[in-house]
Design a protein around this motif. Sequence first.
Motif, mmCIF file in Angstrom:
data_model
loop_
_atom_site.group_PDB
_atom_site.id
_atom_site.type_symbol
_atom_site.label_atom_id
_atom_site.label_comp_id
_atom_site.label_asym_id
_atom_site.label_seq_id
_atom_site.Cartn_x
_atom_site.Cartn_y
_atom_site.Cartn_z
ATOM 1 N N MET A 207 31.949 -24.236 -24.476
ATOM 2 C CA MET A 207 33.165 -23.890 -23.717
ATOM 3 C C MET A 207 32.939 -24.241 -22.200
ATOM 4 N N ALA A 208 31.768 -23.944 -21.347
ATOM 5 C CA ALA A 208 31.662 -24.105 -19.912
ATOM 6 C C ALA A 208 32.268 -25.266 -19.656
ATOM 7 N N PRO A 209 31.992 -26.598 -20.198
ATOM 8 C CA PRO A 209 32.514 -27.889 -19.594
ATOM 9 C C PRO A 209 33.998 -27.893 -19.433
ATOM 10 N N ALA A 210 34.606 -27.202 -20.525
ATOM 11 C CA ALA A 210 36.245 -27.197 -20.673
ATOM 12 C C ALA A 210 36.652 -26.211 -19.428
ATOM 13 N N ALA A 211 35.916 -25.293 -19.181
ATOM 14 C CA ALA A 211 36.353 -24.218 -18.199
ATOM 15 C C ALA A 211 36.003 -24.951 -16.647
ATOM 16 N N ALA A 212 34.781 -25.565 -16.617
ATOM 17 C CA ALA A 212 34.836 -26.327 -15.285
ATOM 18 C C ALA A 212 35.814 -27.371 -15.067
ATOM 19 N N ASP A 213 36.174 -28.096 -16.176
ATOM 20 C CA ASP A 213 37.181 -28.981 -15.918
ATOM 21 C C ASP A 213 38.484 -28.553 -15.531
ATOM 22 N N THR A 214 38.930 -27.324 -16.057
ATOM 23 C CA THR A 214 40.318 -26.711 -16.079
ATOM 24 C C THR A 214 40.497 -26.248 -14.407
ATOM 25 N N ILE A 215 39.045 -25.568 -14.162
ATOM 26 C CA ILE A 215 39.057 -25.011 -12.794
ATOM 27 C C ILE A 215 39.249 -25.975 -11.637
ATOM 28 N N VAL A 216 38.455 -27.034 -11.813
ATOM 29 C CA VAL A 216 38.755 -28.194 -10.746
ATOM 30 C C VAL A 216 39.687 -28.837 -10.791
ATOM 31 N N THR A 217 40.532 -29.042 -11.799
ATOM 32 C CA THR A 217 41.611 -29.791 -12.015
ATOM 33 C C THR A 217 42.733 -28.725 -11.380
ATOM 34 N N HIS A 218 42.635 -27.511 -11.390
ATOM 35 C CA HIS A 218 43.757 -26.680 -11.085
ATOM 36 C C HIS A 218 43.674 -26.773 -9.390
ATOM 37 N N PHE A 219 42.628 -26.852 -8.842
ATOM 38 C CA PHE A 219 42.388 -26.912 -7.359
ATOM 39 C C PHE A 219 42.931 -28.367 -6.746
ATOM 40 N N LYS A 220 42.492 -29.309 -7.653
ATOM 41 C CA LYS A 220 42.989 -30.617 -7.278
ATOM 42 C C LYS A 220 44.670 -30.635 -7.286
ATOM 43 N N ASP A 221 44.983 -30.151 -8.564
ATOM 44 C CA ASP A 221 46.508 -30.500 -8.902
ATOM 45 C C ASP A 221 47.432 -29.608 -7.762
ATOM 46 N N SER A 222 46.826 -28.198 -7.448
ATOM 47 C CA SER A 222 47.640 -27.280 -6.866
ATOM 48 C C SER A 222 47.412 -27.406 -5.121
ATOM 49 N N GLY A 223 46.210 -28.007 -4.904
ATOM 50 C CA GLY A 223 45.925 -27.921 -3.641
ATOM 51 C C GLY A 223 45.315 -26.759 -2.885
#
Length: 339
Positions: A207-223
């Motif tokens: 699960m960790a790779p998916a968690a990391a992907d979502t966390i990073v995506t959240h920061f990139k998308d939201s600013g």
Amino acid sequence: MPTKRKGKQTVKIDSPISIISTASIVGPKEGQGPLGIYYDMVIEDEMWGEKSWEKAESKLMKETLSKIINKSGKALDEINYILAGDLLNQCTASNFALREAGISFFGLYGACSTMAESASLGAMLINGGFADNVVCITSSHFCSAEKQFRFPLELGSQRPPTAQWTVIGSGGVMLSNQGIGPYITYVTTGKIVDLGVKDSNNMGAAMAPAAADTIVTHFKDSGLSPSDYDLIITGDLGSFGKELCEELVSKQGYDIKSNYADCGMMVYDSQKQDTHSGGSGCGCSAVTLAGYLYQEMKKGKYNNILFVGTGALLSSTSAQQGESIPGIAHAISIQNKFE
């Protein structure tokens, strides 16, 4: 027409969606853990007066739903939808728990990410004008999950250090377009990430790779950045998965170590309770959100939380066929003030 979308996978909730009530019921082992004082109820034994573990799990969800509704002050006919799921085949725990509720029902399967998934969809339903009040709820049970995904308890199988202990518990929230917060402000929907892990006793690594992907995506998308949150918390990666997630996020240029926690490492006392890598299961993040996180936000200890539900998308069938374990993670921002 203005869009609510922010980047590739994130939605900004542009009207106040409040968590107006929560409830959580857990098993005896969970009640003895560090968060025991935050749960609404601790049952005396794993069967809870039922004839099977599966029936006990349905009872957990049924009674949790009753508490959520009673604490909300809402009548049954004011609730537009229930969004629910669990780990059992075809979400049977949810189906049988809610069959008498008489409320429109969406059955969900996101494995252990189901609490975040249901809250994500519930918030979007309300923000889109399709509902006023939505219940989001899930459950898990150690005994039924072990029997379905790994080995019957009667075998007394040896569990490796990477194994996690499925939480016996049900937790849920009611979301509403009325209320004084905490509010859901962002939804980042994860995508399936599969790096080939096949060990069902090491779901944290899956699960960790998916968690990391979502966390990073959240920061990139939201600013937004890690420092915008008092707490970033994953669903149930356990000690091994949490360490891996930190490393993967760091490689993408974000440092989350100072304010990052994992529900799986909070539910049990690693020194006194033999749960190996920590807790897991749909109920793990659900009871932590409905109990500890919600209450501490109401007290003002936390004002901004990024809640990331994590799920291992395996089944007994896929495991027997030698398939890998895909991972998924969904994130919601929860804030005390709506801006």
